[in-house]
Design a protein around this motif. Sequence first.
Motif, PDB file in Angstrom:
ATOM      1  N   VAL A   1     -12.651  11.288   8.696  1.00 16.03           N
ATOM      2  CA  VAL A   1     -11.289  10.755   8.638  1.00 16.03           C
ATOM      3  C   VAL A   1     -10.344  11.804   9.197  1.00 16.03           C
ATOM      4  N   MET A   2      -9.617  11.418  10.248  1.00 16.93           N
ATOM      5  CA  MET A   2      -8.709  12.407  10.845  1.00 16.93           C
ATOM      6  C   MET A   2      -7.437  12.529  10.019  1.00 16.93           C
ATOM      7  N   TYR A   3      -6.767  13.666  10.203  1.00 23.81           N
ATOM      8  CA  TYR A   3      -5.510  13.953   9.483  1.00 23.81           C
ATOM      9  C   TYR A   3      -5.739  13.925   7.975  1.00 23.81           C
ATOM     10  N   ASN A   4      -6.953  14.310   7.561  1.00 19.85           N
ATOM     11  CA  ASN A   4      -7.280  14.146   6.158  1.00 19.85           C
ATOM     12  C   ASN A   4      -6.553  15.101   5.220  1.00 19.85           C
ATOM     13  N   ARG A   5      -5.817  16.070   5.745  1.00 22.48           N
ATOM     14  CA  ARG A   5      -4.973  16.879   4.851  1.00 22.48           C
ATOM     15  C   ARG A   5      -3.950  16.008   4.165  1.00 22.48           C
ATOM     16  N   CYS A   6      -3.563  14.916   4.862  1.00 17.21           N
ATOM     17  CA  CYS A   6      -2.547  14.017   4.302  1.00 17.21           C
ATOM     18  C   CYS A   6      -3.046  13.240   3.098  1.00 17.21           C
ATOM     19  N   SER A   7      -4.370  13.308   2.825  1.00 15.50           N
ATOM     20  CA  SER A   7      -4.871  12.544   1.686  1.00 15.50           C
ATOM     21  C   SER A   7      -4.607  13.275   0.365  1.00 15.50           C
ATOM     22  N   ALA A   8      -4.095  14.492   0.456  1.00 12.61           N
ATOM     23  CA  ALA A   8      -3.795  15.246  -0.761  1.00 12.61           C
ATOM     24  C   ALA A   8      -2.330  15.636  -0.756  1.00 12.61           C
ATOM     25  N   ASP A   9      -1.779  15.888  -1.957  1.00 16.44           N
ATOM     26  CA  ASP A   9      -0.357  16.199  -2.035  1.00 16.44           C
ATOM     27  C   ASP A   9      -0.097  17.666  -1.699  1.00 16.44           C
ATOM     28  N   ALA A  10       1.151  18.114  -1.975  1.00 12.37           N
ATOM     29  CA  ALA A  10       1.526  19.480  -1.606  1.00 12.37           C
ATOM     30  C   ALA A  10       0.700  20.529  -2.327  1.00 12.37           C
ATOM     31  N   THR A  11       0.140  20.166  -3.500  1.00 10.77           N
ATOM     32  CA  THR A  11      -0.653  21.156  -4.248  1.00 10.77           C
ATOM     33  C   THR A  11      -2.133  21.062  -3.912  1.00 10.77           C
ATOM     34  N   GLY A  12      -2.492  20.151  -3.018  1.00 13.57           N
ATOM     35  CA  GLY A  12      -3.903  20.033  -2.655  1.00 13.57           C
ATOM     36  C   GLY A  12      -4.673  19.060  -3.520  1.00 13.57           C
TER      37      GLY A  12
ATOM     38  N   PRO B   1      -5.687  15.237  -4.453  1.00 15.32           N
ATOM     39  CA  PRO B   1      -5.681  13.949  -3.746  1.00 15.32           C
ATOM     40  C   PRO B   1      -4.657  12.984  -4.342  1.00 15.32           C
ATOM     41  N   TRP B   2      -3.941  12.247  -3.466  1.00 15.84           N
ATOM     42  CA  TRP B   2      -3.003  11.248  -3.939  1.00 15.84           C
ATOM     43  C   TRP B   2      -3.748  10.224  -4.803  1.00 15.84           C
ATOM     44  N   ASP B   3      -4.945   9.870  -4.366  1.00 13.44           N
ATOM     45  CA  ASP B   3      -5.758   8.892  -5.086  1.00 13.44           C
ATOM     46  C   ASP B   3      -7.129   9.506  -5.338  1.00 13.44           C
TER      47      ASP B   3
ATOM     48  N   THR C   1       0.817  -1.215   0.000  1.00 15.50           N
ATOM     49  CA  THR C   1       0.000   0.000   0.000  1.00 15.50           C
ATOM     50  C   THR C   1       0.850   1.265   0.000  1.00 15.50           C
ATOM     51  N   TYR C   2       2.148   1.128  -0.224  1.00 17.85           N
ATOM     52  CA  TYR C   2       2.991   2.328  -0.240  1.00 17.85           C
ATOM     53  C   TYR C   2       2.698   3.204  -1.458  1.00 17.85           C
ATOM     54  N   LEU C   3       2.108   2.604  -2.488  1.00 17.08           N
ATOM     55  CA  LEU C   3       1.796   3.388  -3.690  1.00 17.08           C
ATOM     56  C   LEU C   3       0.704   4.403  -3.374  1.00 17.08           C
ATOM     57  N   PRO C   4       0.777   5.571  -4.032  1.00 15.89           N
ATOM     58  CA  PRO C   4      -0.224   6.601  -3.711  1.00 15.89           C
ATOM     59  C   PRO C   4      -1.661   6.144  -3.962  1.00 15.89           C
ATOM     60  N   ASN C   5      -1.854   5.244  -4.934  1.00 18.52           N
ATOM     61  CA  ASN C   5      -3.225   4.827  -5.206  1.00 18.52           C
ATOM     62  C   ASN C   5      -3.580   3.505  -4.552  1.00 18.52           C
ATOM     63  N   LYS C   6      -2.807   3.120  -3.542  1.00 15.10           N
ATOM     64  CA  LYS C   6      -3.148   1.927  -2.761  1.00 15.10           C
ATOM     65  C   LYS C   6      -3.177   2.327  -1.297  1.00 15.10           C
ATOM     66  N   VAL C   7      -4.186   1.833  -0.594  1.00 17.79           N
ATOM     67  CA  VAL C   7      -4.325   2.215   0.808  1.00 17.79           C
ATOM     68  C   VAL C   7      -4.524   0.983   1.669  1.00 17.79           C
ATOM     69  N   GLY C   8      -3.896   0.996   2.837  1.00 24.20           N
ATOM     70  CA  GLY C   8      -4.088  -0.105   3.768  1.00 24.20           C
ATOM     71  C   GLY C   8      -4.471   0.442   5.132  1.00 24.20           C
ATOM     72  N   THR C   9      -5.207  -0.342   5.875  1.00 22.23           N
ATOM     73  CA  THR C   9      -5.587   0.055   7.222  1.00 22.23           C
ATOM     74  C   THR C   9      -5.153  -1.005   8.224  1.00 22.23           C
ATOM     75  N   ILE C  10      -5.062  -0.601   9.470  1.00 18.86           N
ATOM     76  CA  ILE C  10      -4.763  -1.548  10.543  1.00 18.86           C
ATOM     77  C   ILE C  10      -5.935  -1.537  11.510  1.00 18.86           C
ATOM     78  N   MET C  11      -6.440  -2.729  11.818  1.00 23.14           N
ATOM     79  CA  MET C  11      -7.475  -2.864  12.849  1.00 23.14           C
ATOM     80  C   MET C  11      -6.805  -3.547  14.031  1.00 23.14           C
ATOM     81  N   TYR C  12      -6.775  -2.854  15.174  1.00 18.09           N
ATOM     82  CA  TYR C  12      -6.166  -3.483  16.348  1.00 18.09           C
ATOM     83  C   TYR C  12      -7.040  -3.240  17.561  1.00 18.09           C
TER      84      TYR C  12
END
Lengths: 819, 293, 230
Positions: A580-591, A593-595, A189-200
């Motif tokens: 979704v928290m920290y959702n600024r991180c879902s977009a790149d430096a120009t605003g 979205p990565w995906d 999921t390191y690719l910008p258009n792949k996402v992974g989550t952790i459930m713990y």
Amino acid sequence: MTNGWTDIANADVILAMGGNPAENHPVGFRFAMEAKRNRNAKLVVVDPRYQRTAAVSDKFVQIRAGSDVAFLGGLINYALTHNRIQEDYVKLYTNATFLVKDGYSFDETTGLFSGWDKEKKSYTDKSTWAYDIDPKTNFAKVDETMQDPRCVFQIMKKFYARYTPAMVSSICGCTPEDFEKAAEIITSTYLPNKVGTIMYALGWTHHSFSVQLIHAAAMLQLLLGNVGMPGGGVNALRGHSNIQGGTDCGMAYHNIPGYIAIQKADHAKLSDYLAAVCPKPLRPGVMNFMANYDRFVVSQFKAYYGKNATADNEFGFNLHPKLPVGAAPGTYQNWSWAYMFDHMYEGQMDGLFSFGMNPVCNGPHSRKAIAALSKLKWLVVAENFETETASFWKPEVLWLNDGKPQDVQTEVFLLPAANFAEKDGSFTNSARWIAWKYKAIDPPGEAKPDQEIIARIFLKVRELYEKEGGKYPDPIKALNWWYTSPTKPALEEVAKEINGWALTDVMDEKDPKVVALKAGDQLGKFLDARADGSTMSGNWLYIGSYTQAGNLTQRRNSADPSGLGRYSEWAFNWPANRRVMYNRCSADATGKPWDPSRAAIKWNGDKWIGDVPDYKPDSPPEAGMGPFIMNPEGVARLFVPGQFADGPWTEHYEPMESPVQNPLHPEGQNSNPAAKPFKTQWDRLGKSDEYPIVATTYRLTEHFHYWTKNNQYNLQGQPEFFVEIPEELAAEKGIKSAQNVRITSARGSIVGKAMVTKRIKAMTIAGKKVYQIGMPIHWGFFGAGEQKGAIANLVTHSVVDPNSFAPEYKGFLVKLEKA
Amino acid sequence: MAGKVLEIRAMSASSTPAPGIRSAPVVAKLIDTSSCIGCKACEVACQEWNDLPAETTVQVGSYQTLPDTTPNLWNLIKFNEHETSDGAFHWLLRKDQCMHCADPGCMVACPAPGAIVQYNNGIVDFQQDNCIGCGYCIAGCPFNVPRMSRQTKKVYKCTLCVDRVSVGLEPACIKACPTNCLTFGTKEVLLQKAESCVNRLKAAGFTEAAIYDPPDVGGTSVVSVLAFGNNPEAYGLPRNPSISFAVKLWKSPLKWIGNFAILAGIAGTFVHYLRFGPKHVPEDAQIKQVEAR
Amino acid sequence: MIKPVKVAHGNVLRYNFTERLVHWAAALSYIYLSLSGLAFWTPWMWWVAMMLGGGPVSRAVHPWMGLIFTVAVVYMYRMWLPDMRITPTDLEWKKTVRAYVRNEEEEMHPVQAARGFDRFAPVDRFNLGQKYLFWVMFWGGITLLVTGLILWFSDYLPWSLRFLRLISVFLHPVAFLITFGGFIIHVYMGTAMVRGGFSSVIRGEVSESWARYHHRLWYDRITGASAAKK
């Protein structure tokens, strides 16, 4: 959860580790199944046992209970060495570029960080766990190239280089190949258009190194660029229907509501306290939202003391309880669970209110708990059923400690309390959704809802203080008990109070001539709160849940125009209805979205749109404001300066009772150097020669804690305590399924039915053959059916994590024999 | 389907065709065993909907509630620790209950008229009012489903929530299932869904994934998707279930032969009497007369 | 073997009280079993169960009646086994059974009939047909008992032994059909076809001429007319 239940359906990879979501959160788990079904997501399960989540997984890896840090460290190393990291994201949104202070070091042989005092056996000086601060700007220095050997990125690479697949195999007991197969999927999921989550869940929090464990998981997700993305994040699955609401509203001893640290006894003035909780910015242009805590603290005091909190008396600063200082300089007393029971055992407590809690069963080390309760003068239990705690004085329970009822002087009151369906109010779920619930049925007999029990006790105590006086009655007398019905406070009123309202007209901060809020208006957003006493709010986090528009927690609109499971008008999602928290991180430096198919927010030229931005709504991308608005450095912390008791990095430490020497530093530190065992006669830790088997405890789908042992249908599904034993171990000891076996630790023993299974295999840990067994927790002395007093916590110990104080319920040592 | 009347398409021990003429699409329950997490919500939902009491159970070394269904537990998750030939381990979880066969062996075997009915939508239901408690359905069922109550001496099983389905609701187990492992609808649509489940499993490496809808009982209204479709026994399912030859013989050829034989036998005695009459015993005197000669 | 008893006015005792009681216990229970059984056998006869107390009652009583039938059959076995063994004389008699069935001796003049009767091989207490009935009822009864027990406790049988259930579902009605065939013939012959037969099993007595005519060897033995032992 940083994300949420419905958001899990957006994931490509789901790592279920330190948790068994299919087992214990079956309804929330439907979203993991939807991800599998609708987007071909892969579910990876890493656990000491093949359990119900593993049954529907795509890849299962068995690891030793207590070795999760090594596995995560291995994943971090795998990602770094195979360059499977989202580099742009890491540079922009983490402190990977930050330079670390010169004095910081880590000794790989001893396994200790700089600042360790050999004689005192503790970290007396954590000042080197810090950034390299530029004295001119007071900002942290950075290296955007991430090449400087003193930058966080390089130090991290070196630190985790020891976590090779072979080392992971040695510590965890899985094969290097299995680890790498799992790592390949997880890090995909390191690719910008792949996402992974952790459930713990509690498989990660129930360790003496739990906070560091979660730190490692956060690090991994940050390196993979998954935090802030729909379908990503680090998702903690809470263990009770409203424990999120509980911890949100100050249930932990060291916080006041809203996760603000409680004031300390050595804070002479309110300004001292506020200076401690409001940090200074560490990078230019950061939001440093915690700097606003003064508003929230003052508003909270106004909620408690009303007119009795004024600018003259520092808003009641000296009325509010303060955490006493500890024995060692710079420390404070610890009144978390295990410490509280230790204080109780040492005779330092007169009484205890135990509301909807069964410490004898669900706290660690039941026998110590029983011994501690026996020292109390009084105990008030509010419960739906008779419990082992309310009846700790009965012979069958005291027999566990060779005690007799005539020797117990505790006066015990058992108050019948309404259960969840017999009262209204709200539940806050793991996804931070505050949802209103309605009363379904009247409580039976004399049972009363908690707020009425508390109200009646409080009003009586206040009456006694007013009549008889006493030691410092001021806080009780000054408490603002404004409810329409003082003995039966309506929870709608409490909900309004938690959100808060303006006490006088409140002016706009940008344009002081404009009235932002009229007196009596409910607060609408965080920054409506003021530090000047003009507003009140019980819990800043919940601001926005009950506004002038009404009780938003009652909303049930299932529309989802985004298609990402946002459901923005279903209940109220703190903070500020961000899903979704920290959702600024879902977009790149120009605003952008990565995906694009999973866009949390994006910049439309004027503002951020989509989800409620976890960000200043009109701050343009080019301003480069850090996305982690609560952190003074504005970015996420891979390296954590100063805050933790046990280090700025997560290092694998063995559980307090371990079968082997720590393979990373066999001559050095074995277990968490900051985790300290208690010193009473009860606090015995066992060694692996006498107790060779690693044990873990867990829950079952069919039960909820010690409550459902009162229900026939739950007992039908799982009638008795049992011990899951690997086939090999059972064969060695001649044990067959359904035979009675005895589990013994250094603390106590329990008898249960053997469940011989293929689902736990023998392991080789650091060259030694090690067996693991597991046992569920749900039985005791009182309930429906045949209760045989098989309390799992008879064998657990009370050593806790030094940061969160969670006990190590998983990964301790026992021996096994036929009973 | 709300408001549609359920008619009886066939019933046990009927001497005449069933009266229903309205057709209805055959309904089905799809069990995607690869999504089952064994949570047992279905077990309890069924008991709660049908107001059945909880059973007293003991731990025998398994997560499975009971070895088999009972008159009070009409569906049961079966837990099987299964190791494939290449050493891979899988915990196979399957919800076990009545399969609602299109050609129900229970109904074929049952001698009591109307004790077992099949509705036009495929649901097979026991009508305990008409049941005589003989247990022939137990012999006729290839899946070991009907359970006799010791108290009432009648048999019970999953009803596919015919009371809910007939007012347009889904069965209780399906409503309770958290992972959508269980779905309900017309069999036609559900078979398509099953197909896509199988394709998904095959893509994930389960090359033998298959739909379990046994043809020799005419197909069933409970359709299962098995990851190891070539090994239904691993799930506790019979490989090629069919109505037993003995039951089929009892129902059909033997009936005709027997009925004919009985009628022929009785008629035969009449015919014999008409033709040959009775035997007469001669008087003693006459015999003595003859013997004297 | 019963004691030969010569009763007054030209009759001999053919069946004593016990024999008659047991016979009727078997007969009446068998009739109930057949009626209720027929109701289970075919829906066309379901109304019979309604007349016998309803479906569940019939199903509940049927096996108990079967036990009574079994006890009666076992008793008869003990009582009549010696009389029911098939002998070479029976096999001789078998050669002329067609004539017997067709009542051919009836077509002769009574005197000739008496003589013509001599062309049948002599019959002891029971003729071959009766012996066949006995054995059909005995083995049929055993089969009905064993299969009936399996069907009675169908729900106690484990799944691994289900083949026993299936065999029983088939064999129980087959045994019924065969015994019922015997029953039809037996009732017909005992009532309509052989005069005196019915009263022999009610009142126990038959006339001496009847005894001489139908069961010569038995008559000679019980009256001591012949020294020949069985």
